[in-house]
Design a protein around this motif. Structure first.
Motif, PDB file in Angstrom:
ATOM      1  N   GLY A   9       0.914  -1.071   0.051  1.00  9.31           N
ATOM      2  CA  GLY A   9       0.078  -0.106   0.050  1.00  9.31           C
ATOM      3  C   GLY A   9       0.913   1.340   0.003  1.00  9.31           C
ATOM      4  O   GLY A   9       0.349   2.288   0.213  1.00  9.31           O
ATOM      5  N   SER A  10       1.982   1.054  -0.118  1.00 10.13           N
ATOM      6  CA  SER A  10       3.008   2.374  -0.189  1.00 10.13           C
ATOM      7  C   SER A  10       3.788   2.213  -1.352  1.00 10.13           C
ATOM      8  O   SER A  10       4.059   1.334  -2.085  1.00 10.13           O
ATOM      9  N   THR A  11       4.075   3.491  -1.849  1.00 10.28           N
ATOM     10  CA  THR A  11       4.925   3.806  -3.050  1.00 10.28           C
ATOM     11  C   THR A  11       6.386   3.174  -2.462  1.00 10.28           C
ATOM     12  O   THR A  11       6.825   3.800  -1.474  1.00 10.28           O
ATOM     13  N   ASN A  12       7.061   2.417  -3.051  1.00 14.14           N
ATOM     14  CA  ASN A  12       8.453   1.872  -2.871  1.00 14.14           C
ATOM     15  C   ASN A  12       9.519   2.306  -3.848  1.00 14.14           C
ATOM     16  O   ASN A  12       9.259   2.477  -5.087  1.00 14.14           O
ATOM     17  N   GLN A  13      10.741   2.684  -3.318  1.00 11.74           N
ATOM     18  CA  GLN A  13      11.909   2.624  -4.315  1.00 11.74           C
ATOM     19  C   GLN A  13      12.621   1.637  -4.194  1.00 11.74           C
ATOM     20  O   GLN A  13      13.271   1.185  -3.234  1.00 11.74           O
ATOM     21  N   ALA A  14      12.954   1.102  -5.516  1.00  9.09           N
ATOM     22  CA  ALA A  14      14.153   0.156  -5.745  1.00  9.09           C
ATOM     23  C   ALA A  14      15.159   0.646  -6.235  1.00  9.09           C
ATOM     24  O   ALA A  14      15.074   1.308  -7.234  1.00  9.09           O
ATOM     25  N   SER A  15      16.190   0.438  -5.511  1.00 12.46           N
ATOM     26  CA  SER A  15      17.609   1.001  -6.167  1.00 12.46           C
ATOM     27  C   SER A  15      18.855  -0.080  -6.133  1.00 12.46           C
ATOM     28  O   SER A  15      18.796  -0.963  -5.365  1.00 12.46           O
ATOM     29  N   ILE A  16      19.646   0.083  -6.994  1.00 11.44           N
ATOM     30  CA  ILE A  16      20.778  -0.895  -7.083  1.00 11.44           C
ATOM     31  C   ILE A  16      22.092  -0.025  -7.600  1.00 11.44           C
ATOM     32  O   ILE A  16      21.958   0.665  -8.612  1.00 11.44           O
ATOM     33  N   PRO A  17      23.232  -0.304  -6.772  1.00  9.42           N
ATOM     34  CA  PRO A  17      24.620   0.377  -7.399  1.00  9.42           C
ATOM     35  C   PRO A  17      25.040  -0.847  -8.300  1.00  9.42           C
ATOM     36  O   PRO A  17      25.091  -2.013  -7.990  1.00  9.42           O
TER      37      PRO A  17
END
Length: 106
Positions: A12-20
């Motif tokens: 139910g939340s906007t999530n950020q996916a990130s990867i270096p």
């Protein structure tokens, strides 16, 4: 080698996916084409977003990020897999990471 803990995706939340991304010498990989796809435990794409989703390079060189929509069809404790595919030139790297869906109780 022990398995790493799964990443958390808050329902139910906007999530950020990130990867270096770094090369074998530890240098940031800039200018790659990077996508993410979220799969359920049956290997099907999670409903609620178009996949694969593009991951844009951030202000940090070699780091890519995408927004995961708040209306993904998830239940608490769903075991998911994030599949990230990065391509630069003729090189392609596929990374699979375990993800668990939880309600945000913070």
């Amino acid at each position: 080698m022990p398995a790493s803990d799964p990443q958390v995706l808050y329902i139910g939340s906007t999530n950020q996916a990130s990867i270096p991304l770094v090369d074998l010498n530890g240098n940031a990989v800039e200018g790659a084409t990077v996508t993410i796809t979220l799969l359920d435990d049956d290997g099907d794409e999670v409903a609620g977003q178009s996949w694969p989703a593009s991951m844009a390079e951030t202000a940090t060189p070699g780091t890519y990020a995408a927004t995961l929509e708040s209306d993904l069809t998830l239940s608490e404790f769903d075991a998911l897999v994030a599949v990230v595919v990065a391509t630069k030139g003729t090189d392609t790297l596929t990374i699979r990471a375990d993800v668990v869906a939880l309600y945000d109780r913070r």
